[in-house]
Structures are given as structure tokens and as C-alpha cells.
Scaffold this active site. Structure first.
Site, PDB file in Angstrom:
ATOM      1  N   GLU A 154       4.540  -4.032   1.450  1.00 47.02           N
ATOM      2  CA  GLU A 154       5.492  -3.204   2.170  1.00 47.02           C
ATOM      3  C   GLU A 154       5.134  -3.246   3.653  1.00 47.02           C
ATOM      4  O   GLU A 154       3.969  -3.265   4.016  1.00 47.02           O
ATOM      5  CB  GLU A 154       5.447  -1.770   1.641  1.00 47.02           C
ATOM      6  CG  GLU A 154       5.944  -1.706   0.215  1.00 47.02           C
ATOM      7  CD  GLU A 154       6.100  -0.287  -0.310  1.00 47.02           C
ATOM      8  OE1 GLU A 154       6.237   0.641   0.484  1.00 47.02           O
ATOM      9  OE2 GLU A 154       6.090  -0.148  -1.542  1.00 47.02           O
ATOM     10  N   GLY A 258      -3.529   3.252  -2.159  1.00 43.92           N
ATOM     11  CA  GLY A 258      -2.398   3.960  -2.751  1.00 43.92           C
ATOM     12  C   GLY A 258      -1.228   3.018  -2.822  1.00 43.92           C
ATOM     13  O   GLY A 258      -1.415   1.798  -2.853  1.00 43.92           O
ATOM     14  N   CYS A 261       2.014  -0.272  -5.868  1.00 45.75           N
ATOM     15  CA  CYS A 261       1.533  -1.382  -6.702  1.00 45.75           C
ATOM     16  C   CYS A 261       0.106  -1.247  -7.193  1.00 45.75           C
ATOM     17  O   CYS A 261      -0.136  -1.297  -8.398  1.00 45.75           O
ATOM     18  CB  CYS A 261       1.670  -2.695  -5.938  1.00 45.75           C
ATOM     19  SG  CYS A 261       3.376  -3.203  -5.788  1.00 45.75           S
TER      20      CYS A 261
HETATM   21  C1  UDX Z   1       0.374  -4.756  -2.527  1.00 42.65           C
HETATM   22  C2  UDX Z   1      -0.069  -6.227  -2.514  1.00 42.65           C
HETATM   23  O1  UDX Z   1      -0.738  -6.512  -1.288  1.00 42.65           O
HETATM   24  C3  UDX Z   1       1.116  -7.133  -2.740  1.00 42.65           C
HETATM   25  O2  UDX Z   1       0.690  -8.494  -2.782  1.00 42.65           O
HETATM   26  C4  UDX Z   1       1.759  -6.732  -4.065  1.00 42.65           C
HETATM   27  O3  UDX Z   1       2.746  -7.576  -4.489  1.00 42.65           O
HETATM   28  C5  UDX Z   1       2.241  -5.307  -3.974  1.00 42.65           C
HETATM   29  O4  UDX Z   1       1.089  -4.484  -3.701  1.00 42.65           O
HETATM   30  P1  UDX Z   1       1.398  -3.008  -0.807  1.00 42.65           P
HETATM   31  O5  UDX Z   1       1.260  -2.012  -1.907  1.00 42.65           O
HETATM   32  O6  UDX Z   1       2.669  -3.029  -0.041  1.00 42.65           O
HETATM   33  O7  UDX Z   1       1.169  -4.499  -1.377  1.00 42.65           O
HETATM   34  O8  UDX Z   1       0.244  -2.682   0.230  1.00 42.65           O
HETATM   35  P2  UDX Z   1      -1.104  -3.332   0.756  1.00 42.65           P
HETATM   36  O9  UDX Z   1      -0.943  -3.694   2.179  1.00 42.65           O
HETATM   37  O10 UDX Z   1      -1.590  -4.368  -0.156  1.00 42.65           O
HETATM   38  O11 UDX Z   1      -2.074  -2.039   0.709  1.00 42.65           O
HETATM   39  C6  UDX Z   1      -2.341  -1.377  -0.509  1.00 42.65           C
HETATM   40  C7  UDX Z   1      -3.259  -0.195  -0.285  1.00 42.65           C
HETATM   41  O12 UDX Z   1      -4.564  -0.623   0.057  1.00 42.65           O
HETATM   42  C8  UDX Z   1      -2.837   0.754   0.840  1.00 42.65           C
HETATM   43  O13 UDX Z   1      -3.095   2.082   0.425  1.00 42.65           O
HETATM   44  C9  UDX Z   1      -3.732   0.373   2.001  1.00 42.65           C
HETATM   45  O14 UDX Z   1      -3.946   1.414   2.913  1.00 42.65           O
HETATM   46  C10 UDX Z   1      -5.022   0.008   1.249  1.00 42.65           C
HETATM   47  N1  UDX Z   1      -5.877  -0.924   1.994  1.00 42.65           N
HETATM   48  C11 UDX Z   1      -5.447  -2.197   2.214  1.00 42.65           C
HETATM   49  C12 UDX Z   1      -7.125  -0.514   2.427  1.00 42.65           C
HETATM   50  O15 UDX Z   1      -7.536   0.641   2.228  1.00 42.65           O
HETATM   51  N2  UDX Z   1      -7.939  -1.416   3.062  1.00 42.65           N
HETATM   52  C13 UDX Z   1      -7.544  -2.700   3.298  1.00 42.65           C
HETATM   53  O16 UDX Z   1      -8.341  -3.456   3.877  1.00 42.65           O
HETATM   54  C14 UDX Z   1      -6.263  -3.108   2.866  1.00 42.65           C
END
Ligand code: UDX
Length: 444
Positions: A154, A258, A261
Site C-alpha cells: 500500500e 500491521g 496483509c
Molecule cells: C505487504 C507486502 O510488503 C506486500 O508484498 C504484500 O503483497 C502485502 O503486504 P503492505 O501491507 O502494504 O504490503 O505494507 P508493508 O510496506 O510491507 O509494511 C507492512 C508493515 O510492516 C507495516 O506495519 C510497516 O510499518 C511495517 N514495517 C515495514 C516495519 O515495521 N519495518 C520495516 O522495515 C518495514
């Protein structure tokens, strides 16, 4: 090519618009007539940067259309994609496949010979095979089954679709393989198109998300240790990420993962493992550690007030689960804010996009129109989501406007130096020792 996508949620809509942009003729179907009307008039119901511009362009050149009429939708195309939701069942934690199953049953009598049905929704391993049988038992024609997981983040979903790292397609026959290869031909120059069997493609999606969630959880645990031993987690992330075997992405310590996904997909993978008799102990631990982290976030704020936040005003910058989205699903804000409220704190919030979804989920919160307004007269300011616009806010003015200028930075947007120079009296980051000004020394 002609393509029909059933479900205009996040995944269906982004996929439909991007495939239309690459020259295909896409028909998007949804049972929500209001949503269809709004999409027909070019209004995107979610916040995803740039999506509205591409929608308008592809509506104008007739590459995309929207309908609530499933019969017309199925008749439109050679390829029918199912992209409806697969939320976790709150009781069993298993993915709830009622929407996917309902679509399968509704399209069964409408299918024509030679169509390809593609499962785009993230579903447990074995779903595509099961749906094949389910549909086949309700229709007389021959059709092919395929699965095509999405890897869209997202906030950067359009980029992820247009410039993917890889495209994964699971098929059971050559016919579907050729059709889907043609569909993704416009993207093929930039990445590998991986053709595999149905179960492996389904597994790839879960394993990818579980791995990323594990990576985040790992660095979050390391950050706890850094706080105790006086190390700096951002330096540690950099230092280990430079090893190309590890890589620097998804190594940012924060409040816990969070979103729509990771929480759902890790639960699903653990569930599938249990059902299959191959317990996924690492994934189960990741879920437990992340839940625990989310439930303990408020302790960093309690510490600032000697264990009592009664009648304290806590301001929050950002409540969506990450920046550049309006999505509140499984956002850390849904843990920390109610916890503090239950202890008597007053919570004031500013989020650039989160208000619409957040209002219903966070009762008794005061919503503000700007970051400065939220911080004014607060006893502590807590950054939960690293929206880029927070870098443009004057921290000096923010600190002066507060009752007591405590800064809790769950995303390490700033640092001790900046906080101190801006006039904050304490700075609590993630994975580094917190700093509290020696006020007596300052006042003497
Ligand atoms: C995720 C996957 O990245 C994607 O490939 C899949 O198809 C759908 O789920 P999304 O949920 O949009 O995408 O968010 P993403 O950017 O992956 O972050 C997920 C969570 O991890 C967020 O809560 C984010 O804050 C957290 N996060 C991410 C961290 O805490 N540290 C990081 O280094 C990266």
C-alpha cells in the site's frame, strides 16, 4: 487482451487499472453498486497515490469499465480474476474463504468454454485446486484454473504493479500458462515471470510475507536489546543490511507490523501449517512476539509519567498502519490509543489520511486538522506513523506549544540532537537509549 476482475478492493482495483494502463481491456465487477457508480465517474474509494489519475485516463480511452452485472462481466473476457477479500476468521484465525467461494459459485454457470479463472486473492495453499472442483461441479464447460499472487505494498502499489520484482503464476495446464504469459507480456522485460504449479504459487505468497514479517520482528527484538545495552538499532540495521545476503530492506525497527496483509497472512500460514501437520514454529513465534510488542507500546509513554497517564493529554502524529495510505487495518494505533484511554489519558490525533477510517475505530479521540494543532497543550507527543510531512513541521514551535514537551518517536524519524535543540525535555526512540533532560540542572 480482455480481462475481467471480480472485486474492486485494493488489489482488484490497482491490478485492473494497471493492466488497463498496459493496453488491456479490463472490466471490473463488484456487488457494491455505490462503489461501481463512484468508480464509473472516476472517483477512487481508497487513498493510493496516483491511482485517480490513471483511472481517469483509462476511463477516457475506454480501457477500463465498471459494472455490478456479473453476467456481463464474465461474458466480457477470456480471463476472469477473483480478487475479493480473504479476511481472518476471528474465531479460528483461518482465512475466511466465503467471499471467494461465493464468487466461484456465481461464475460457474456463466463460464464459457476455454476461459481461464485466476485466483488473485491471497488464499491458503490448495484453494485454487479446491475451487476448480467446486466450479466444475456446477458447470458443464471446460475451463482452466490459475493463481496469481500479488505483492503490492500500500502506498506504492502502482509502482509495485508496473515495475514488479517478479510475477508469479501458478497453472495446471499449458493453455492457462500461454494466456497469462500474454497478459503479463508488457511487464516481462523488467522482471522474471515465474510459471509454476498452483500450490507452489500459493505458498510463495505466504512464505514471502511471513519472511518479511519475520525480518521486521527480528530487528524489533534486536531493538529491545539495543535499548538495554546502549547500542543504536539504526546503526545495527545498516551494519547488517550491508551484507548482501541479508539486504537492507524491511529492517527498520518500529512499533510492530500491521496492515491488511502481514497479520492476516502470518496467521493463515500458521493455521495451514497446523492443519497440514507441519507446524510453522518461527511464524507462530513471530505472531506472538509482534502481538506482545503491540500490547506493550503504551509502556514507553507510561514511563514518562511515573506509571500514571490519568488526565494526561497524549498527542499522536499518524495513526494509519504506515504512511501514504488511509488504511487503519491492524494499525498499532488500535492497540496503544485504547490502552492509554483505559488508563485515563486523553488522546488527540492528527493523520493526513486516517480520519475517515479511524473515526469509527478509535472512539473518544479528538481529531485535529494539523500536526501542530494536535500537539498544542499536550503532555507528550507520540509519532506512530512516519508521514513525510512531519519532517516539515517546526519542532521548535511544536515543543513550545506543549504542556510538557516529551517526544516519543516510534519510527525514529528524528534523533536526540534534534529533539534537544528543538526544546523537548525528553526523547524516546526505538532501539536506542531514551534521553531525559536534567531539568534541575537546566533551571539552576
Ligand atoms: C505487504 C507486502 O510488503 C506486500 O508484498 C504484500 O503483497 C502485502 O503486504 P503492505 O501491507 O502494504 O504490503 O505494507 P508493508 O510496506 O510491507 O509494511 C507492512 C508493515 O510492516 C507495516 O506495519 C510497516 O510499518 C511495517 N514495517 C515495514 C516495519 O515495521 N519495518 C520495516 O522495515 C518495514
Amino acid at each position: 487482451m480482455k480481462l475481467t476482475i471480480i472485486g474492486t478492493g485494493y488489489v482488484g482495483l490497482v491490478s485492473g487499472i494497471c493492466l488497463a494502463e498496459r493496453g488491456h481491456h479490463v472490466c471490473c465487477v463488484d456487488i457494491d453498486e455505490e462503489k461501481i457508480k463512484s468508480l464509473q465517474s472516476g472517483v477512487v474509494p481508497i487513498y493510493e497515490p496516483g491511482l485517480d489519475v490513471l483511472l481517469e485516463k483509462n476511463l477516457n480511452n475506454n480501457h477500463i469499465s465498471f459494472t455490478a452485472d456479473l453476467k456481463n462481466g464474465v461474458a466480457h473476457a477470456d480471463i476472469i480474476m477473483i480478487a475479493v477479500g480473504t479476511p481472518s476468521n476471528p474465531d479460528t484465525q483461518a482465512p475466511d474463504l466465503k467471499y471467494v467461494d461465493a464468487v466461484a459459485l456465481s461464475i460457474a454457470p456463466l463460464l464459457k468454454e476455454g476461459q481461464v479463472v485466476v485466483v488473485k486473492s491471497t488464499s491458503p495453499i490448495g484453494t485454487a485446486s479446491r475451487l476448480k472442483q467446486l466450479i466444475q461441479s456446477h458447470c458443464d464447460v471446460n475451463f482452466s484454473m490459475a493463481t496469481n499472487p500479488e505483492f503490492l505494498r500500500e502506498g506504492s502499489a502502482m509502482n509495485d504493479f508496473m515495475q514488479p520484482d517478479r510475477i508469479v503464476i501458478g497453472v495446471e495446464d499449458d493453455f492457462a500458462s500461454k494466456k497469462l504469459e500474454k497478459l503479463y507480456h508488457p511487464f516481462k522485460d523488467d522482471c522474471e515471470l515465474m510459471m509454476t504449479d498452483l500450490a507452489s504459487a500459493e505458498m510463495i505468497k505466504y512464505a514471502a510475507n511471513a519472511f518479511l514479517a519475520t525480518k521486521i520482528t527480528f530487528i524489533n527484538e534486536v531493538s529491545n536489546l539495543c535499548e538495554k545495552v546502549g547500542a543504536d538499532v539504526s546503526q545495527v540495521s545498516k551494519g547488517i543490511g550491508l551484507d548482501t545476503r541479508i539486504g537492507s530492506q524491511f529492517l527498520e525497527a518500529g512499533p510492530g507490523f500491521g496492515g491488511s496483509c502481514f497479520p492476516k497472512d502470518t496467521l493463515a500460514m500458521a493455521y495451514v501449517g497446523q492443519q497440514a501437520g507441519a507446524h510453522q514454529e518461527i511464524v507462530e513465534t513471530v505472531i506472538k512476539v509482534n502481538d506482545h510488542r503491540l500490547n506493550m507500546l503504551h509502556e514507553k509513554i507510561l514511563k514518562l509519567f511515573n506509571g500514571s497517564v490519568h488526565n494526561k493529554t497524549i498527542a499522536f502524529w499518524g495513526v494509519t498502519f504506515k504512511p501514504l495510505t488511509d488504511d487503519m487495518r491492524d494499525s498499532p494505533a488500535l492497540n496503544i490509543i485504547p490502552q492509554l484511554q483505559s488508563l485515563g489519558a486523553k488522546c488527540v490525533v492528527y493523520d493526513p489520511q486516517g480520519k475517515n477510517q479511524g473515526e469509527g475505530l478509535l472512539p473518544n479521540v479528538a481529531w485535529c486538522e494539523s500536526a501542530c494543532e494536535a500537539a498544542r497543550n499536550a503532555d507528550a507527543l507520540c509519532i506512530l506513523t512516519h508521514w513525510p510531512e512531519f519532517y516539515d513541521v517546526s519542532l521548535e514551535e511544536t515543543a513550545i506549544s506543549m504542556q510538557t514537551a516529551h517526544l516519543v518517536d516510534f519510527r525514529n524519524m528524528f534523533n536526540f540532537d534534534i529533539a534537544q535543540k528543538s526544546g523537548f525535555i525528553s526523547y524516546t526512540p526505538i532501539g536506542m537509549r531514551a534521553w531525559v533532560a536534567n531539568l534541575e540542572a537546566t533551571h539552576s
